[in-house]
Design a protein around this motif. Sequence first.
Motif, PDB file in Angstrom:
ATOM      1  N   UNK A 180     124.510 -35.972  36.266  1.00  0.00           N
ATOM      2  CA  UNK A 180     125.287 -35.423  35.155  1.00  0.00           C
ATOM      3  C   UNK A 180     124.513 -34.316  34.453  1.00  0.00           C
ATOM      4  N   UNK A 181     123.923 -33.444  35.270  1.00  0.00           N
ATOM      5  CA  UNK A 181     123.311 -32.213  34.793  1.00  0.00           C
ATOM      6  C   UNK A 181     124.097 -31.057  35.386  1.00  0.00           C
ATOM      7  N   UNK A 182     123.581 -29.845  35.293  1.00  0.00           N
ATOM      8  CA  UNK A 182     124.296 -28.704  35.861  1.00  0.00           C
ATOM      9  C   UNK A 182     123.314 -27.595  36.211  1.00  0.00           C
ATOM     10  N   UNK A 183     123.635 -26.869  37.274  1.00  0.00           N
ATOM     11  CA  UNK A 183     122.895 -25.657  37.626  1.00  0.00           C
ATOM     12  C   UNK A 183     123.421 -24.438  36.896  1.00  0.00           C
ATOM     13  N   UNK A 184     124.337 -24.640  35.967  1.00  0.00           N
ATOM     14  CA  UNK A 184     124.747 -23.586  35.060  1.00  0.00           C
ATOM     15  C   UNK A 184     125.906 -22.748  35.553  1.00  0.00           C
ATOM     16  N   UNK A 185     126.654 -22.176  34.620  1.00  0.00           N
ATOM     17  CA  UNK A 185     127.856 -21.416  34.983  1.00  0.00           C
ATOM     18  C   UNK A 185     127.582 -20.227  35.894  1.00  0.00           C
ATOM     19  N   UNK A 186     126.547 -19.452  35.601  1.00  0.00           N
ATOM     20  CA  UNK A 186     126.287 -18.287  36.456  1.00  0.00           C
ATOM     21  C   UNK A 186     125.651 -18.717  37.772  1.00  0.00           C
ATOM     22  N   UNK A 187     124.775 -19.720  37.729  1.00  0.00           N
ATOM     23  CA  UNK A 187     124.151 -20.192  38.954  1.00  0.00           C
ATOM     24  C   UNK A 187     125.156 -20.726  39.949  1.00  0.00           C
ATOM     25  N   UNK A 188     126.094 -21.548  39.484  1.00  0.00           N
ATOM     26  CA  UNK A 188     127.089 -22.113  40.399  1.00  0.00           C
ATOM     27  C   UNK A 188     128.088 -21.041  40.826  1.00  0.00           C
ATOM     28  N   UNK A 241     120.471 -29.101  31.428  1.00  0.00           N
ATOM     29  CA  UNK A 241     121.017 -28.175  32.414  1.00  0.00           C
ATOM     30  C   UNK A 241     120.082 -26.989  32.606  1.00  0.00           C
ATOM     31  N   UNK A 242     120.425 -26.152  33.559  1.00  0.00           N
ATOM     32  CA  UNK A 242     119.718 -24.915  33.802  1.00  0.00           C
ATOM     33  C   UNK A 242     120.744 -23.841  34.115  1.00  0.00           C
ATOM     34  N   UNK A 243     120.304 -22.607  34.102  1.00  0.00           N
ATOM     35  CA  UNK A 243     121.097 -21.523  34.678  1.00  0.00           C
ATOM     36  C   UNK A 243     120.108 -20.515  35.270  1.00  0.00           C
ATOM     37  N   UNK A 244     119.293 -21.038  36.203  1.00  0.00           N
ATOM     38  CA  UNK A 244     118.161 -20.282  36.740  1.00  0.00           C
ATOM     39  C   UNK A 244     118.523 -18.888  37.221  1.00  0.00           C
ATOM     40  N   UNK A 245     119.653 -18.771  37.885  1.00  0.00           N
ATOM     41  CA  UNK A 245     120.008 -17.471  38.462  1.00  0.00           C
ATOM     42  C   UNK A 245     120.137 -16.408  37.381  1.00  0.00           C
ATOM     43  N   UNK A 246     120.553 -16.804  36.196  1.00  0.00           N
ATOM     44  CA  UNK A 246     120.791 -15.852  35.111  1.00  0.00           C
ATOM     45  C   UNK A 246     119.507 -15.310  34.508  1.00  0.00           C
ATOM     46  N   UNK A 247     118.340 -15.861  34.878  1.00  0.00           N
ATOM     47  CA  UNK A 247     117.092 -15.345  34.318  1.00  0.00           C
ATOM     48  C   UNK A 247     116.862 -13.902  34.720  1.00  0.00           C
ATOM     49  N   UNK A 248     117.485 -13.470  35.804  1.00  0.00           N
ATOM     50  CA  UNK A 248     117.317 -12.092  36.272  1.00  0.00           C
ATOM     51  C   UNK A 248     118.221 -11.105  35.544  1.00  0.00           C
ATOM     52  N   UNK A 249     119.082 -11.587  34.666  1.00  0.00           N
ATOM     53  CA  UNK A 249     119.912 -10.705  33.854  1.00  0.00           C
ATOM     54  C   UNK A 249     119.112 -10.133  32.691  1.00  0.00           C
ATOM     55  N   UNK A 250     119.501  -8.957  32.229  1.00  0.00           N
ATOM     56  CA  UNK A 250     118.994  -8.463  30.954  1.00  0.00           C
ATOM     57  C   UNK A 250     119.547  -9.334  29.834  1.00  0.00           C
ATOM     58  N   UNK A 251     118.930  -9.232  28.664  1.00  0.00           N
ATOM     59  CA  UNK A 251     119.438  -9.988  27.526  1.00  0.00           C
ATOM     60  C   UNK A 251     120.873  -9.587  27.202  1.00  0.00           C
ATOM     61  N   UNK A 252     121.183  -8.308  27.330  1.00  0.00           N
ATOM     62  CA  UNK A 252     122.537  -7.826  27.035  1.00  0.00           C
ATOM     63  C   UNK A 252     123.552  -8.413  28.007  1.00  0.00           C
ATOM     64  N   UNK A 253     123.223  -8.393  29.301  1.00  0.00           N
ATOM     65  CA  UNK A 253     124.145  -8.952  30.290  1.00  0.00           C
ATOM     66  C   UNK A 253     124.268 -10.463  30.138  1.00  0.00           C
ATOM     67  N   UNK A 254     123.154 -11.123  29.813  1.00  0.00           N
ATOM     68  CA  UNK A 254     123.214 -12.567  29.610  1.00  0.00           C
ATOM     69  C   UNK A 254     124.161 -12.899  28.457  1.00  0.00           C
ATOM     70  N   UNK A 255     124.034 -12.143  27.366  1.00  0.00           N
ATOM     71  CA  UNK A 255     124.919 -12.388  26.220  1.00  0.00           C
ATOM     72  C   UNK A 255     126.384 -12.165  26.594  1.00  0.00           C
ATOM     73  N   UNK A 256     126.644 -11.161  27.392  1.00  0.00           N
ATOM     74  CA  UNK A 256     128.027 -10.808  27.706  1.00  0.00           C
ATOM     75  C   UNK A 256     128.649 -11.770  28.706  1.00  0.00           C
ATOM     76  N   UNK A 257     127.893 -12.169  29.718  1.00  0.00           N
ATOM     77  CA  UNK A 257     128.492 -12.930  30.813  1.00  0.00           C
ATOM     78  C   UNK A 257     128.083 -14.410  30.820  1.00  0.00           C
ATOM     79  N   UNK A 258     126.794 -14.686  30.717  1.00  0.00           N
ATOM     80  CA  UNK A 258     126.335 -16.065  30.875  1.00  0.00           C
ATOM     81  C   UNK A 258     126.450 -16.879  29.601  1.00  0.00           C
ATOM     82  N   UNK A 259     126.145 -16.271  28.455  1.00  0.00           N
ATOM     83  CA  UNK A 259     126.062 -17.038  27.215  1.00  0.00           C
ATOM     84  C   UNK A 259     127.361 -17.743  26.837  1.00  0.00           C
TER      85      UNK A 259
END
Length: 384
Positions: A180-188, A241-259
Motif C-alpha cells: 500500500x505504497x506507490x511509485x508515484x503519479x509521474x513514475x507510474x 510513497x515515492x516519485x523517483x522519475x520526477x526527480x529529473x524534472x525542473x522545479x517548475x515542471x515538477x510544480x506544473x505536472x507532478x505536484x
Amino acid sequence: MADVIEIAVPFDEIEARRERVEKAKRFETPDRVPVIPAVAHRVMIPRTGISFRDYYRDPETMLRAQILGQKWLLENVRTDSHSITGAWAGAWTDFQNTFEAGSLGVEIHFPDDDIPWVGEGWVKDDADLPKLEAIDYVHTGINARQVEFRRRMIEVADKYPVRFQGGPVFYPGANPWLTNTSDGPFGVTGDVMGQVEAFTAVYERPDFLREVMRIVTGKMIEWLDFCVDEMGLERPVNFAWTDDLAVSMSAESFREFALPFNQQMRYHFDGRASLHMCGRSDHLLEIFRDDLKIDEFQGFGYQVNLDRVAEVMGGRVVLIGNVNPMLIQSGTPDDVREATRRVIEKLKDRRGLIIQDGSNIPPDAPLENVNAMMEAAELYGRYD
C-alpha cells in the motif's frame, strides 16, 4: 504447534531499538542516532536458499522466505530495525516496484534469479485512454495476485510462529500487508507510457500527459483505499510513497505536472507522510516540505547536498539517509565510517536523523561495510 522460528535477538533489545527510532521521529533525544540500512529482498532472499523463481510463484514460499530473510538480517546486520511485520519488513505481498504498472496492462518480467522488472509501456495516444480508464485496477494483474497471495499467507500463518529471545510468540502471516505504497503519479505514468515518451510529453503533449496522470492517480488511490479496507487499518492512515522519475524534472515542471497529482495522493490520507526520492533532489526540497508537507524524507539520495537539506528540512522533517550505496558496495569500512560521520556531523544536532543508505544496499555489499554505519553512529552519534 509448529516449530517456532527463533530469532537470536533479545526482545528487550528490540524494544530499545523501537524506543530509539520513535524518539528520533519525534525530534526528541535518543541515546544515539539510529541506523536502519535499507537491506531489501535482493539481499535477503538469496540468504535463505530459496530462488527468486520460487519466491514469486508461491505465496507460502514467499512468506517463509521473508521470515527467514528477516531472521538473517536481524542476526547479522547491525540495525535499529525492530519489527518483522509490515511492509518492507516481513509478511507482505512483495512484487517490488512492478505492482502498479503490472495492474495497468504493462507486461511484468519475472527472471529466475532476480526481482521482477517492468516491460514496455503501451499508452501512446488518445485511443489508448479509454482502455486505460476501463482497467479494473484492483481485481486484475499484479494486484489480483497480491490479494490471492495475502489470503493464502493468512491460511498458512500458523505454520510459521516466530519469537525473539525472551519475547512472545507471534505470527507474521496472520495479517500480512498488501503493498500500500506507490511509485508515484509521474513514475507510474512513465511505466505505462514509456519514460522517454513521458518526458517528451511534458513539452510536446502536456494535455495528454495530464490526462494519463489523472487516470493513473485515480486508479492508484482506488487501490490504496482497497488496501485500507482489506487490512483493516484504522485512522489516521499513514502513507509512504515515492516519485523517483520526477526527480529529473525542473522545479517548475515538477510544480506544473507532478505536484498536483502527488498532492492528490498525499492529502487523501490523514496520517504521517513519508516520501522517498532517489537522486539529486536539492531543487525540490522546499516543494516536499511546504507543498507536500512531508513528515519524513526516507532514503533520500546520496547526491543530496547535506548543508542544503539541513537548512531546508532540519528539525522539521525526519531525515533518513544518505550514505552512498556504491561506497558501501566497493569502499572500505573506513570509507563508510567516514561518510556516515559526515552525515551525522551535518544533521545530528537538529534531531530527527536516522542513518540509512541513499538508497538500497547492493546485493554484493560486504557485511562489514554495511555494519560500519552502526560503528560510526556509536562513535560519533551519541547524544551525551
